[in-house]
Design a protein around this motif. Sequence first.
Motif, mmCIF file in Angstrom:
data_model
loop_
_atom_site.group_PDB
_atom_site.id
_atom_site.type_symbol
_atom_site.label_atom_id
_atom_site.label_comp_id
_atom_site.label_asym_id
_atom_site.label_seq_id
_atom_site.Cartn_x
_atom_site.Cartn_y
_atom_site.Cartn_z
ATOM 1 N N LYS A 137 4.165 0.128 -1.391
ATOM 2 C CA LYS A 137 4.735 -0.350 -0.134
ATOM 3 C C LYS A 137 6.082 -1.041 -0.379
ATOM 4 O O LYS A 137 6.289 -2.207 -0.071
ATOM 5 C CB LYS A 137 3.764 -1.302 0.573
ATOM 6 N N TYR A 149 11.914 2.527 3.179
ATOM 7 C CA TYR A 149 10.517 2.176 2.909
ATOM 8 C C TYR A 149 9.853 3.363 2.235
ATOM 9 O O TYR A 149 10.064 4.519 2.604
ATOM 10 C CB TYR A 149 9.773 1.834 4.206
ATOM 11 N N LEU A 151 6.003 4.383 -0.090
ATOM 12 C CA LEU A 151 4.734 3.923 -0.661
ATOM 13 C C LEU A 151 4.837 3.699 -2.167
ATOM 14 O O LEU A 151 4.267 2.749 -2.702
ATOM 15 C CB LEU A 151 3.621 4.936 -0.355
#
Length: 246
Positions: A137, A149, A151
């Motif tokens: 994240k 952004y 993961l």
Amino acid sequence: MQTSLLTFLLLLVLPGRKTANFTKSVVTLHPPWSRVLKNDLVTLRCEGPGASEDNSTLWFHNDTIIPVQIQDYNITADNITYSGEYQCQIGQLALSDPVRLEVFQDWLLLQTLKLVYMEGEPMVLRCHSWKNKVISKITFFQNDKGRKYSLHDSNFTINQVNYNDNGNYFCSANIGNRKHTSKVVNITVQGTPHPSTSTSSKIWYYILFYLVMGILFAMDTALYFILKTKVNSPKKNMRHLVTKWS
């Protein structure tokens, strides 16, 4: 005693070596980040034209001689005292320009290849964790606004930076179940955006300005003569009537 003797001998040899050749040695970092976390492994390599692995090498940290004579100087940055400026001199080449290494003690660190970029250059940022712990994240911020952004992708690349990429950058990420945030890094982009377009806009501004002024001048001149003609016409008619009746 042997280390002190080596340092003394290096100091005696140094002046002659520095003036032997004006071509400078070069210090490179591997990996290339100048900002690292405590316990990171860093290799400082001394290179230069014509240099080989057989050449003896001098290393300096904050202007103090390091008692090693190897081309690849490997360190484990287990202490922030490793921060500072590093220089080297290989073979008969001149002393290198200083390269700065900064060691931080934190969970997360925003790494950049440099702090000042020229407009049009690529920029790569990396959100780096202590002891390379797995992070997730991941968010990159510029001036407190999110730019990317992901993961799992810890890199953020801008192919060609421009003036709008100036500012303060930091990243946040989860290590396990805990969220961490890096310290802020100020990155500067030098140069003005689209100089050719800016110059072209100025030229068109001046062309339009003088064109409008020319039209206004022509209209004003035409209006002047029209009004002058109308004013003079009654006078001529009156003189004609006076002459006729007299």
